[in-house]
Design a protein around this motif. Structure first.
Motif, PDB file in Angstrom:
ATOM      1  N   LEU A   1       0.830  -1.204   0.000  1.00 45.88           N
ATOM      2  CA  LEU A   1       0.000   0.000   0.000  1.00 45.88           C
ATOM      3  C   LEU A   1       0.862   1.251   0.000  1.00 45.88           C
ATOM      4  O   LEU A   1       0.642   2.176  -0.773  1.00 45.88           O
ATOM      5  CB  LEU A   1      -0.893   0.012   1.251  1.00 45.88           C
ATOM      6  CG  LEU A   1      -2.282  -0.597   1.124  1.00 45.88           C
ATOM      7  CD1 LEU A   1      -2.994  -0.488   2.446  1.00 45.88           C
ATOM      8  CD2 LEU A   1      -3.081   0.092   0.034  1.00 45.88           C
TER       9      LEU A   1
ATOM     10  N   LEU B   1       2.861   1.661  -3.366  1.00 44.98           N
ATOM     11  CA  LEU B   1       2.105   1.957  -4.573  1.00 44.98           C
ATOM     12  C   LEU B   1       1.239   3.198  -4.477  1.00 44.98           C
ATOM     13  O   LEU B   1       0.907   3.796  -5.483  1.00 44.98           O
ATOM     14  CB  LEU B   1       1.213   0.758  -4.940  1.00 44.98           C
ATOM     15  CG  LEU B   1       1.981  -0.472  -5.431  1.00 44.98           C
ATOM     16  CD1 LEU B   1       1.032  -1.636  -5.650  1.00 44.98           C
ATOM     17  CD2 LEU B   1       2.710  -0.144  -6.733  1.00 44.98           C
ATOM     18  N   SER B   2       0.840   3.537  -3.309  1.00 47.14           N
ATOM     19  CA  SER B   2      -0.105   4.638  -3.199  1.00 47.14           C
ATOM     20  C   SER B   2       0.466   5.874  -2.551  1.00 47.14           C
ATOM     21  O   SER B   2      -0.128   6.937  -2.632  1.00 47.14           O
ATOM     22  CB  SER B   2      -1.324   4.197  -2.400  1.00 47.14           C
ATOM     23  OG  SER B   2      -0.951   4.040  -1.040  1.00 47.14           O
ATOM     24  N   GLY B   3       1.608   5.712  -1.868  1.00 43.01           N
ATOM     25  CA  GLY B   3       2.134   6.885  -1.164  1.00 43.01           C
ATOM     26  C   GLY B   3       1.140   7.376  -0.150  1.00 43.01           C
ATOM     27  O   GLY B   3       1.049   8.569   0.115  1.00 43.01           O
TER      28      GLY B   3
END
Lengths: 200, 175, 183
Positions: C12, C15-17
Protein backbone atom coordinates in the motif's frame (compact mmCIF):
# COMPACT_ATOMS: atom_id res chain seq x y z
CA UNK A 1 -21.82 -47.42 69.48
CA UNK A 2 -19.74 -44.94 71.51
CA UNK A 3 -18.03 -41.99 69.89
CA UNK A 4 -14.25 -42.26 69.50
CA UNK A 5 -12.78 -39.96 72.13
CA UNK A 6 -10.28 -38.41 69.72
CA UNK A 7 -12.94 -37.04 67.30
CA UNK A 8 -15.33 -34.41 68.54
CA UNK A 9 -18.34 -32.88 66.82
CA UNK A 10 -16.25 -29.77 66.23
CA UNK A 11 -13.60 -31.89 64.52
CA UNK A 12 -16.27 -33.41 62.32
CA UNK A 13 -17.75 -30.08 61.35
CA UNK A 14 -14.31 -28.75 60.49
CA UNK A 15 -13.72 -31.49 57.95
CA UNK A 16 -17.28 -32.18 57.04
CA UNK A 17 -17.24 -30.98 53.46
CA UNK A 18 -14.01 -32.76 52.61
CA UNK A 19 -15.41 -35.91 54.19
CA UNK A 20 -18.63 -35.68 52.17
CA UNK A 21 -16.59 -35.24 48.99
CA UNK A 22 -14.49 -38.29 49.84
CA UNK A 23 -11.31 -36.28 50.00
CA UNK A 24 -10.05 -37.32 53.39
CA UNK A 25 -7.30 -39.85 53.97
CA UNK A 26 -8.86 -43.27 54.62
CA UNK A 27 -7.82 -43.27 58.27
CA UNK A 28 -9.37 -39.86 58.90
CA UNK A 29 -12.49 -40.75 56.95
CA UNK A 30 -12.91 -43.86 59.03
CA UNK A 31 -12.76 -41.81 62.21
CA UNK A 32 -15.47 -39.50 60.97
CA UNK A 33 -17.57 -42.42 59.73
CA UNK A 34 -17.36 -43.92 63.15
CA UNK A 35 -18.22 -40.69 64.95
CA UNK A 36 -21.17 -39.80 62.74
CA UNK A 37 -22.60 -43.29 63.05
CA UNK A 38 -22.78 -42.80 66.78
CA UNK A 39 -23.77 -39.13 66.94
CA UNK A 40 -27.36 -38.11 66.17
CA UNK A 41 -26.52 -34.43 65.80
CA UNK A 42 -23.73 -35.06 63.32
CA UNK A 43 -25.85 -37.58 61.45
CA UNK A 44 -28.52 -34.94 61.14
CA UNK A 45 -25.97 -32.38 59.94
CA UNK A 46 -24.70 -34.94 57.42
CA UNK A 47 -28.18 -35.45 56.01
CA UNK A 48 -28.69 -31.69 55.81
CA UNK A 49 -25.37 -31.10 54.07
CA UNK A 50 -26.19 -33.81 51.53
CA UNK A 51 -29.62 -32.30 50.94
CA UNK A 52 -28.15 -28.86 50.30
CA UNK A 53 -25.60 -30.25 47.91
CA UNK A 54 -28.27 -32.28 46.17
CA UNK A 55 -30.49 -29.25 45.70
CA UNK A 56 -27.61 -27.16 44.42
CA UNK A 57 -26.78 -29.83 41.89
CA UNK A 58 -30.41 -29.90 40.81
CA UNK A 59 -30.54 -26.15 40.17
CA UNK A 60 -31.47 -25.44 36.59
CA UNK A 61 -28.99 -24.26 34.00
CA UNK A 62 -30.00 -21.79 31.34
CA UNK A 63 -29.38 -21.42 27.67
CA UNK A 64 -28.83 -17.87 26.50
CA UNK A 65 -32.02 -16.53 24.89
CA UNK A 66 -32.24 -16.32 21.14
CA UNK A 67 -32.06 -12.53 21.11
CA UNK A 68 -28.64 -12.64 22.80
CA UNK A 69 -27.31 -15.25 20.39
CA UNK A 70 -28.67 -13.29 17.43
CA UNK A 71 -27.11 -10.09 18.69
CA UNK A 72 -23.80 -11.86 19.09
CA UNK A 73 -23.99 -13.25 15.56
CA UNK A 74 -24.84 -9.82 14.21
CA UNK A 75 -21.83 -8.37 15.96
CA UNK A 76 -19.64 -11.21 14.75
CA UNK A 77 -19.93 -10.20 11.12
CA UNK A 78 -16.36 -9.79 9.94
CA UNK A 79 -15.28 -6.31 8.97
CA UNK A 80 -13.92 -5.65 5.51
CA UNK A 81 -10.41 -5.62 6.91
CA UNK A 82 -10.88 -8.98 8.57
CA UNK A 83 -12.30 -10.54 5.42
CA UNK A 84 -9.42 -9.09 3.43
CA UNK A 85 -6.89 -10.48 5.87
CA UNK A 86 -8.57 -13.89 5.82
CA UNK A 87 -8.50 -13.89 2.04
CA UNK A 88 -4.85 -12.87 1.93
CA UNK A 89 -3.95 -15.54 4.46
CA UNK A 90 -5.72 -18.14 2.35
CA UNK A 91 -3.86 -16.95 -0.74
CA UNK A 92 -0.50 -17.10 1.00
CA UNK A 93 -1.21 -20.56 2.39
CA UNK A 94 -2.05 -22.03 -0.98
CA UNK A 95 0.87 -23.74 -2.69
CA UNK A 96 0.56 -21.31 -5.60
CA UNK A 97 3.60 -19.94 -7.33
CA UNK A 98 5.00 -16.88 -5.63
CA UNK A 99 4.47 -14.83 -8.74
CA UNK A 100 0.78 -15.64 -8.83
CA UNK A 101 0.41 -14.75 -5.14
CA UNK A 102 2.13 -11.43 -5.63
CA UNK A 103 -0.04 -10.77 -8.66
CA UNK A 104 -3.16 -11.36 -6.60
CA UNK A 105 -1.96 -8.97 -3.92
CA UNK A 106 -1.01 -6.38 -6.52
CA UNK A 107 -4.47 -6.61 -8.08
CA UNK A 108 -6.04 -6.21 -4.67
CA UNK A 109 -3.91 -3.22 -3.83
CA UNK A 110 -4.60 -1.58 -7.16
CA UNK A 111 -8.29 -2.18 -6.63
CA UNK A 112 -8.29 -0.86 -3.10
CA UNK A 113 -5.99 2.14 -3.43
CA UNK A 114 -8.25 4.10 -5.82
CA UNK A 115 -11.08 3.63 -3.33
CA UNK A 116 -8.91 5.00 -0.55
CA UNK A 117 -7.93 7.95 -2.69
CA UNK A 118 -11.40 9.06 -3.60
CA UNK A 119 -12.35 12.38 -2.08
CA UNK A 120 -15.75 11.09 -1.01
CA UNK A 121 -16.18 9.90 2.57
CA UNK A 122 -15.88 6.10 2.78
CA UNK A 123 -18.93 4.23 3.92
CA UNK A 124 -18.80 2.85 7.42
CA UNK A 125 -21.22 0.56 9.16
CA UNK A 126 -23.30 1.85 12.04
CA UNK A 127 -21.20 -0.26 14.35
CA UNK A 128 -17.97 1.26 13.05
CA UNK A 129 -19.36 4.76 13.46
CA UNK A 130 -20.50 4.03 16.99
CA UNK A 131 -17.15 2.53 17.81
CA UNK A 132 -15.25 5.52 16.41
CA UNK A 133 -17.52 7.92 18.29
CA UNK A 134 -17.11 6.16 21.59
CA UNK A 135 -13.36 5.81 21.15
CA UNK A 136 -13.04 9.51 20.37
CA UNK A 137 -15.01 10.43 23.48
CA UNK A 138 -12.92 8.06 25.54
CA UNK A 139 -9.71 9.58 24.21
CA UNK A 140 -10.85 13.11 25.02
CA UNK A 141 -12.11 12.03 28.39
CA UNK A 142 -8.67 10.65 29.14
CA UNK A 143 -7.11 13.98 28.21
CA UNK A 144 -9.64 15.87 30.32
CA UNK A 145 -9.33 13.59 33.30
CA UNK A 146 -5.57 13.53 33.24
CA UNK A 147 -5.37 17.30 32.82
CA UNK A 148 -7.58 17.93 35.82
CA UNK A 149 -5.76 15.35 37.86
CA UNK A 150 -2.39 16.83 36.98
CA UNK A 151 -3.55 20.32 37.81
CA UNK A 152 -4.63 19.19 41.23
CA UNK A 153 -1.39 17.38 41.83
CA UNK A 154 1.04 19.81 40.31
CA UNK A 155 3.06 21.52 42.95
CA UNK A 156 4.90 23.80 40.65
CA UNK A 157 4.02 25.37 37.36
CA UNK A 158 6.57 24.60 34.69
CA UNK A 159 5.52 27.36 32.41
CA UNK A 160 6.56 30.86 33.17
CA UNK A 161 4.48 33.76 31.87
CA UNK A 162 7.30 34.82 29.60
CA UNK A 163 7.66 31.43 27.97
CA UNK A 164 4.01 30.97 27.14
CA UNK A 165 2.19 32.46 24.23
CA UNK A 166 -1.27 33.91 24.65
CA UNK A 167 -3.04 30.87 23.29
CA UNK A 168 -1.30 28.42 25.62
CA UNK A 169 -2.02 30.72 28.50
CA UNK A 170 -5.68 30.37 27.66
CA UNK A 171 -5.47 26.61 28.01
CA UNK A 172 -3.63 26.94 31.28
CA UNK A 173 -6.36 29.22 32.64
CA UNK A 174 -9.04 26.76 31.61
CA UNK A 175 -7.16 23.99 33.36
CA UNK A 176 -6.66 26.14 36.44
CA UNK A 177 -10.37 26.85 36.52
CA UNK A 178 -11.19 23.18 36.37
CA UNK A 179 -8.69 22.55 39.14
CA UNK A 180 -11.28 24.03 41.49
CA UNK A 181 -13.83 21.46 40.41
CA UNK A 182 -15.01 19.03 43.02
CA UNK A 183 -15.16 15.84 40.98
CA UNK A 184 -12.22 13.62 41.79
CA UNK A 185 -9.93 12.42 39.07
CA UNK A 186 -10.87 8.90 38.15
CA UNK A 187 -8.11 6.54 39.02
CA UNK A 188 -6.88 4.37 36.23
CA UNK A 189 -5.17 1.98 38.58
CA UNK A 190 -7.71 1.32 41.31
CA UNK A 191 -9.70 -1.61 40.04
CA UNK A 192 -11.71 -4.27 41.78
CA UNK A 193 -9.92 -7.51 42.19
CA UNK A 194 -10.28 -9.14 38.80
CA UNK A 195 -8.59 -12.14 37.45
CA UNK A 196 -6.13 -11.42 34.69
CA UNK A 197 -7.81 -12.69 31.56
CA UNK A 198 -4.60 -12.81 29.55
CA UNK A 199 -4.63 -14.97 26.52
CA UNK A 200 -4.06 -18.32 28.18
CA UNK B 1 -10.96 -17.36 15.04
CA UNK B 2 -13.12 -18.29 12.10
CA UNK B 3 -16.84 -17.85 12.13
CA UNK B 4 -17.27 -21.63 12.33
CA UNK B 5 -14.97 -21.90 15.33
CA UNK B 6 -16.80 -19.04 16.99
CA UNK B 7 -20.24 -20.57 16.42
CA UNK B 8 -19.01 -23.88 17.79
CA UNK B 9 -17.63 -22.17 20.88
CA UNK B 10 -20.91 -20.31 21.45
CA UNK B 11 -22.88 -23.52 21.09
CA UNK B 12 -20.56 -25.34 23.45
CA UNK B 13 -20.04 -22.71 26.12
CA UNK B 14 -22.98 -20.32 25.85
CA UNK B 15 -25.02 -22.16 28.43
CA UNK B 16 -22.17 -22.13 30.93
CA UNK B 17 -21.57 -18.41 30.45
CA UNK B 18 -25.22 -17.45 30.79
CA UNK B 19 -25.90 -19.74 33.75
CA UNK B 20 -22.91 -18.36 35.63
CA UNK B 21 -24.02 -14.80 34.93
CA UNK B 22 -27.59 -15.52 36.05
CA UNK B 23 -26.53 -16.98 39.38
CA UNK B 24 -23.82 -14.43 40.03
CA UNK B 25 -25.93 -11.42 39.17
CA UNK B 26 -29.34 -12.70 40.21
CA UNK B 27 -30.83 -10.61 37.45
CA UNK B 28 -31.75 -12.16 34.15
CA UNK B 29 -31.62 -8.99 32.11
CA UNK B 30 -28.18 -8.07 33.39
CA UNK B 31 -27.08 -11.65 32.81
CA UNK B 32 -28.20 -11.39 29.18
CA UNK B 33 -26.24 -8.18 28.73
CA UNK B 34 -23.13 -9.66 30.29
CA UNK B 35 -23.45 -12.82 28.21
CA UNK B 36 -23.74 -10.80 25.04
CA UNK B 37 -20.72 -8.72 26.01
CA UNK B 38 -18.66 -11.79 26.84
CA UNK B 39 -19.46 -13.66 23.64
CA UNK B 40 -18.73 -10.61 21.52
CA UNK B 41 -15.43 -10.33 23.33
CA UNK B 42 -14.83 -13.96 22.41
CA UNK B 43 -15.27 -13.03 18.78
CA UNK B 44 -12.85 -10.14 19.02
CA UNK B 45 -10.19 -11.78 21.16
CA UNK B 46 -10.80 -15.50 20.77
CA UNK B 47 -7.93 -15.80 18.31
CA UNK B 48 -5.54 -14.98 21.18
CA UNK B 49 -6.75 -17.94 23.23
CA UNK B 50 -5.69 -21.55 22.69
CA UNK B 51 -8.72 -23.55 21.63
CA UNK B 52 -8.51 -25.91 24.58
CA UNK B 53 -8.52 -22.93 26.94
CA UNK B 54 -11.60 -21.22 25.54
CA UNK B 55 -13.89 -22.69 28.21
CA UNK B 56 -11.83 -21.52 31.17
CA UNK B 57 -11.18 -18.17 29.49
CA UNK B 58 -14.92 -17.64 29.09
CA UNK B 59 -15.60 -18.47 32.72
CA UNK B 60 -12.94 -16.01 33.80
CA UNK B 61 -14.18 -13.26 31.53
CA UNK B 62 -17.78 -13.84 32.62
CA UNK B 63 -16.91 -13.66 36.28
CA UNK B 64 -14.90 -10.50 35.73
CA UNK B 65 -17.74 -8.97 33.75
CA UNK B 66 -20.18 -9.75 36.58
CA UNK B 67 -17.80 -8.24 39.12
CA UNK B 68 -17.50 -5.17 36.93
CA UNK B 69 -21.26 -4.96 36.50
CA UNK B 70 -21.56 -4.62 40.25
CA UNK B 71 -18.63 -2.24 40.46
CA UNK B 72 -20.31 -0.10 37.87
CA UNK B 73 -23.35 0.06 40.11
CA UNK B 74 -20.96 1.34 42.74
CA UNK B 75 -21.81 -1.48 45.04
CA UNK B 76 -18.72 -3.61 45.01
CA UNK B 77 -18.42 -7.34 45.01
CA UNK B 78 -20.38 -7.64 48.22
CA UNK B 79 -23.40 -6.24 46.43
CA UNK B 80 -23.47 -9.34 44.29
CA UNK B 81 -25.30 -10.81 47.23
CA UNK B 82 -27.82 -8.03 47.48
CA UNK B 83 -30.09 -9.01 44.66
CA UNK B 84 -32.63 -11.46 45.96
CA UNK B 85 -35.50 -9.34 44.68
CA UNK B 86 -34.29 -9.85 41.14
CA UNK B 87 -33.78 -13.60 41.17
CA UNK B 88 -35.47 -15.06 38.12
CA UNK B 89 -38.65 -16.77 39.25
CA UNK B 90 -37.86 -19.94 37.30
CA UNK B 91 -34.87 -20.59 39.55
CA UNK B 92 -37.17 -21.95 42.20
CA UNK B 93 -38.64 -24.61 39.93
CA UNK B 94 -37.24 -27.95 38.99
CA UNK B 95 -36.81 -29.30 42.50
CA UNK B 96 -36.15 -33.02 42.82
CA UNK B 97 -38.58 -35.61 44.20
CA UNK B 98 -42.26 -35.48 45.03
CA UNK B 99 -41.86 -36.24 48.71
CA UNK B 100 -41.40 -33.22 50.88
CA UNK B 101 -41.65 -31.11 47.75
CA UNK B 102 -43.19 -28.19 49.61
CA UNK B 103 -40.37 -28.22 52.12
CA UNK B 104 -37.79 -28.76 49.39
CA UNK B 105 -39.07 -25.80 47.43
CA UNK B 106 -38.94 -23.59 50.48
CA UNK B 107 -35.42 -24.74 51.24
CA UNK B 108 -34.25 -24.36 47.65
CA UNK B 109 -35.57 -20.81 47.58
CA UNK B 110 -33.60 -20.09 50.73
CA UNK B 111 -30.55 -21.79 49.25
CA UNK B 112 -30.61 -19.18 46.54
CA UNK B 113 -30.92 -16.51 49.18
CA UNK B 114 -28.03 -17.97 51.16
CA UNK B 115 -26.00 -18.28 47.97
CA UNK B 116 -26.35 -14.55 47.45
CA UNK B 117 -24.93 -13.98 50.91
CA UNK B 118 -21.72 -15.75 50.08
CA UNK B 119 -18.72 -13.57 49.45
CA UNK B 120 -16.42 -14.03 46.49
CA UNK B 121 -14.76 -16.24 45.48
CA UNK B 122 -16.84 -18.73 47.49
CA UNK B 123 -19.95 -17.90 45.55
CA UNK B 124 -18.35 -18.35 42.14
CA UNK B 125 -16.72 -21.62 43.18
CA UNK B 126 -19.95 -23.06 44.61
CA UNK B 127 -21.86 -22.11 41.47
CA UNK B 128 -19.21 -23.50 39.15
CA UNK B 129 -18.81 -26.73 41.08
CA UNK B 130 -22.25 -27.60 42.37
CA UNK B 131 -24.54 -26.04 39.77
CA UNK B 132 -22.43 -26.08 36.64
CA UNK B 133 -20.55 -29.27 37.47
CA UNK B 134 -17.04 -28.10 36.63
CA UNK B 135 -14.14 -30.16 37.92
CA UNK B 136 -11.69 -28.75 40.45
CA UNK B 137 -9.10 -28.50 37.70
CA UNK B 138 -11.45 -26.58 35.41
CA UNK B 139 -12.33 -24.17 38.21
CA UNK B 140 -8.67 -23.75 39.14
CA UNK B 141 -7.79 -22.91 35.53
CA UNK B 142 -10.72 -20.58 35.07
CA UNK B 143 -10.27 -18.63 38.27
CA UNK B 144 -6.47 -18.96 38.28
CA UNK B 145 -6.46 -20.49 41.75
CA UNK B 146 -4.34 -23.35 43.00
CA UNK B 147 -6.22 -26.62 43.08
CA UNK B 148 -5.99 -26.82 46.84
CA UNK B 149 -7.50 -23.35 47.13
CA UNK B 150 -10.46 -24.40 45.02
CA UNK B 151 -11.18 -27.25 47.42
CA UNK B 152 -10.83 -25.09 50.49
CA UNK B 153 -12.94 -22.34 48.98
CA UNK B 154 -15.67 -24.77 47.96
CA UNK B 155 -15.78 -26.39 51.36
CA UNK B 156 -15.90 -23.05 53.14
CA UNK B 157 -18.61 -21.86 50.79
CA UNK B 158 -20.77 -24.90 51.41
CA UNK B 159 -20.14 -24.64 55.12
CA UNK B 160 -21.30 -21.02 55.12
CA UNK B 161 -24.41 -22.07 53.22
CA UNK B 162 -25.11 -24.77 55.73
CA UNK B 163 -24.69 -22.42 58.66
CA UNK B 164 -26.87 -19.80 57.01
CA UNK B 165 -29.57 -22.33 56.27
CA UNK B 166 -29.57 -24.07 59.59
CA UNK B 167 -32.13 -21.66 60.93
CA UNK B 168 -34.38 -22.27 57.93
CA UNK B 169 -34.11 -26.00 58.31
CA UNK B 170 -35.14 -25.84 61.95
CA UNK B 171 -38.13 -23.71 61.05
CA UNK B 172 -39.22 -26.05 58.28
CA UNK B 173 -39.05 -29.09 60.52
CA UNK B 174 -40.95 -27.35 63.23
CA UNK B 175 -43.85 -26.63 60.91
CA UNK C 1 -0.82 -13.39 9.58
CA UNK C 2 1.60 -10.71 10.69
CA UNK C 3 3.84 -11.26 7.70
CA UNK C 4 0.84 -10.97 5.43
CA UNK C 5 -0.31 -7.82 7.12
CA UNK C 6 3.14 -6.26 6.89
CA UNK C 7 3.46 -7.22 3.24
CA UNK C 8 0.07 -5.78 2.45
CA UNK C 9 0.97 -2.61 4.29
CA UNK C 10 4.26 -2.26 2.41
CA UNK C 11 2.47 -2.69 -0.91
CA UNK C 12 0.00 0.00 0.00
CA UNK C 13 2.67 2.42 1.03
CA UNK C 14 4.84 1.69 -1.99
CA UNK C 15 2.11 1.96 -4.57
CA UNK C 16 -0.10 4.64 -3.20
CA UNK C 17 2.13 6.89 -1.16
CA UNK C 18 -0.69 6.82 1.25
CA UNK C 19 1.41 7.52 4.27
CA UNK C 20 2.06 11.08 3.17
CA UNK C 21 -1.66 11.82 3.12
CA UNK C 22 -2.17 10.71 6.73
CA UNK C 23 -1.34 12.52 9.94
CA UNK C 24 2.06 10.83 9.96
CA UNK C 25 5.54 11.84 10.90
CA UNK C 26 5.40 14.94 8.73
CA UNK C 27 2.68 16.64 10.74
CA UNK C 28 3.98 19.00 13.42
CA UNK C 29 1.48 17.75 15.97
CA UNK C 30 2.43 14.14 15.54
CA UNK C 31 4.36 12.26 18.19
CA UNK C 32 5.07 8.52 17.78
CA UNK C 33 3.71 7.30 21.10
CA UNK C 34 3.33 3.80 19.71
CA UNK C 35 7.09 3.59 19.24
CA UNK C 36 7.93 4.42 22.82
CA UNK C 37 8.49 0.77 23.69
CA UNK C 38 6.64 0.80 27.00
CA UNK C 39 4.09 -1.91 26.27
CA UNK C 40 4.45 -5.57 25.51
CA UNK C 41 3.32 -6.43 22.02
CA UNK C 42 -0.44 -6.85 21.80
CA UNK C 43 -0.96 -6.37 25.51
CA UNK C 44 -2.94 -3.16 25.72
CA UNK C 45 -6.03 -2.44 27.72
CA UNK C 46 -7.03 0.40 25.41
CA UNK C 47 -5.72 0.87 21.90
CA UNK C 48 -7.46 3.63 19.98
CA UNK C 49 -6.26 4.59 16.54
CA UNK C 50 -8.50 6.94 14.61
CA UNK C 51 -7.55 9.01 11.62
CA UNK C 52 -9.00 11.13 8.86
CA UNK C 53 -12.34 10.06 7.53
CA UNK C 54 -13.22 8.00 10.58
CA UNK C 55 -12.90 11.11 12.76
CA UNK C 56 -15.06 13.06 10.34
CA UNK C 57 -17.73 10.43 10.59
CA UNK C 58 -17.47 10.38 14.40
CA UNK C 59 -17.80 14.16 14.44
CA UNK C 60 -20.96 13.88 12.37
CA UNK C 61 -22.39 11.37 14.81
CA UNK C 62 -21.67 13.63 17.78
CA UNK C 63 -23.05 16.76 16.24
CA UNK C 64 -26.51 16.63 17.73
CA UNK C 65 -25.42 15.53 21.17
CA UNK C 66 -22.49 17.89 21.54
CA UNK C 67 -21.87 20.46 18.80
CA UNK C 68 -18.74 21.84 20.50
CA UNK C 69 -17.19 18.43 20.74
CA UNK C 70 -18.21 17.63 17.18
CA UNK C 71 -16.68 20.85 15.91
CA UNK C 72 -13.38 20.08 17.58
CA UNK C 73 -13.33 16.46 16.47
CA UNK C 74 -14.02 17.49 12.88
CA UNK C 75 -10.72 19.36 12.93
CA UNK C 76 -8.73 16.41 14.19
CA UNK C 77 -6.55 14.29 11.97
CA UNK C 78 -5.43 11.64 14.38
CA UNK C 79 -6.43 10.34 17.79
CA UNK C 80 -4.08 7.77 19.22
CA UNK C 81 -4.44 6.39 22.74
CA UNK C 82 -2.71 3.47 24.34
CA UNK C 83 -3.34 2.36 27.90
CA UNK C 84 -1.89 -0.65 29.58
CA UNK C 85 0.28 -2.19 32.20
CA UNK C 86 3.86 -2.58 31.00
CA UNK C 87 3.98 -6.25 31.88
CA UNK C 88 6.49 -8.35 30.10
CA UNK C 89 8.70 -5.36 29.43
CA UNK C 90 11.83 -4.77 31.44
CA UNK C 91 11.03 -2.23 34.16
CA UNK C 92 14.23 -0.28 33.64
CA UNK C 93 13.59 -0.13 29.91
CA UNK C 94 10.07 1.17 30.47
CA UNK C 95 11.33 3.95 32.72
CA UNK C 96 14.16 4.78 30.34
CA UNK C 97 11.90 4.84 27.28
CA UNK C 98 9.31 6.93 29.09
CA UNK C 99 11.93 9.42 30.22
CA UNK C 100 13.43 9.45 26.75
CA UNK C 101 10.09 10.44 25.24
CA UNK C 102 9.76 13.26 27.76
CA UNK C 103 13.28 14.42 26.97
CA UNK C 104 12.55 14.44 23.25
CA UNK C 105 9.44 16.51 23.78
CA UNK C 106 11.30 18.91 26.05
CA UNK C 107 14.11 19.34 23.55
CA UNK C 108 11.78 20.03 20.67
CA UNK C 109 9.14 22.64 19.88
CA UNK C 110 6.58 21.07 22.21
CA UNK C 111 5.54 23.14 25.20
CA UNK C 112 4.78 21.55 28.52
CA UNK C 113 1.33 22.60 29.70
CA UNK C 114 1.26 20.88 33.03
CA UNK C 115 3.14 18.11 34.74
CA UNK C 116 3.25 16.01 37.85
CA UNK C 117 6.57 14.60 38.88
CA UNK C 118 6.23 12.48 41.96
CA UNK C 119 8.12 9.40 42.94
CA UNK C 120 5.19 7.17 42.06
CA UNK C 121 3.53 9.22 39.38
CA UNK C 122 4.60 11.12 36.33
CA UNK C 123 2.13 13.05 34.24
CA UNK C 124 3.07 15.27 31.31
CA UNK C 125 0.86 17.16 28.93
CA UNK C 126 2.55 18.84 25.97
CA UNK C 127 1.09 20.99 23.25
CA UNK C 128 2.50 21.91 19.88
CA UNK C 129 1.47 25.38 18.90
CA UNK C 130 1.42 26.54 15.30
CA UNK C 131 0.23 30.04 14.47
CA UNK C 132 -2.10 30.39 17.37
CA UNK C 133 -3.66 26.98 17.18
CA UNK C 134 -2.76 23.70 18.80
CA UNK C 135 -1.45 21.31 16.17
CA UNK C 136 -0.95 18.47 18.58
CA UNK C 137 -1.37 17.28 22.14
CA UNK C 138 0.75 14.61 23.70
CA UNK C 139 -0.10 13.17 27.09
CA UNK C 140 2.20 10.80 28.95
CA UNK C 141 1.26 9.17 32.25
CA UNK C 142 3.29 6.67 34.23
CA UNK C 143 1.46 5.50 37.33
CA UNK C 144 3.93 3.68 39.55
CA UNK C 145 5.10 1.64 36.59
CA UNK C 146 1.82 -0.26 36.86
CA UNK C 147 -0.16 1.59 34.28
CA UNK C 148 0.91 3.80 31.45
CA UNK C 149 -1.27 6.08 29.37
CA UNK C 150 0.01 7.68 26.20
CA UNK C 151 -2.05 9.96 24.01
CA UNK C 152 -1.31 11.84 20.81
CA UNK C 153 -3.96 14.01 19.24
CA UNK C 154 -3.16 15.72 15.97
CA UNK C 155 -5.16 18.39 14.23
CA UNK C 156 -6.20 21.98 14.28
CA UNK C 157 -7.32 22.38 17.88
CA UNK C 158 -8.86 25.59 19.14
CA UNK C 159 -7.41 25.91 22.65
CA UNK C 160 -10.53 27.66 23.96
CA UNK C 161 -12.72 24.81 22.79
CA UNK C 162 -10.28 22.29 24.22
CA UNK C 163 -10.15 24.12 27.53
CA UNK C 164 -13.93 24.22 27.68
CA UNK C 165 -14.15 20.54 26.91
CA UNK C 166 -11.60 19.66 29.57
CA UNK C 167 -13.73 21.59 32.03
CA UNK C 168 -16.95 19.89 31.03
CA UNK C 169 -15.84 16.30 30.54
CA UNK C 170 -15.87 15.68 34.23
CA UNK C 171 -16.38 11.97 34.19
CA UNK C 172 -13.96 9.41 32.86
CA UNK C 173 -16.04 6.79 31.15
CA UNK C 174 -15.92 3.41 32.80
CA UNK C 175 -13.32 1.54 30.81
CA UNK C 176 -15.33 -1.64 30.95
CA UNK C 177 -18.22 0.07 29.16
CA UNK C 178 -15.92 0.51 26.24
CA UNK C 179 -14.31 -2.92 26.31
CA UNK C 180 -16.74 -4.15 23.76
CA UNK C 181 -16.02 -1.13 21.62
CA UNK C 182 -12.31 -0.72 21.86
CA UNK C 183 -11.25 -4.36 21.66
Amino acid sequence: MSKPVDVTCADVLDRFEAWIDGELEPADAAKLDSHVAGCAACRDEHRFALEIRSQLQAMPVFDPPARVVNAVHDAATPTMGERLNEFLNAVMRRPAPAVAAVAVIAVLVLAVVPLLRTPTTPRYSAEEVERATEETKLALAYVGGIARHAERQARQKVMSEAAVSGTLREISRSIEWTGAAVSPAPSTTKRPKRIDEGSS
Amino acid sequence: MTREEFDAAVAKHGRRVFTLAVYLLGDREEAEDVTQEVLIRLWRRGHEVASEKIGSWLVRVTRNACVDAFRHNDSGIRAMTDSVARWPSDLSTGMPGPEGLANASQLSGRILGALRELSEPHRSVVILREIEGLSYLEIAEALEMPLSSVRVTLHRGRRHLREELRGVRDHVEAC
Amino acid sequence: MRKTTVMFGVCLIALSGLAAAQAGAGHPGYFPIEEMGVFAEGDLEVDINLEGAMLEVAAGAMDQESPDLAEMVSQLERVRVQVGAPEGVDEAAVTANFDDAVSRLEASDWKRIVSVEEEDEQVYIYAREIEGAIAGLTVLVNDSGEEIVVVNIVGNIDPRVLGRLIATMDEMPDLEQFMDVVE
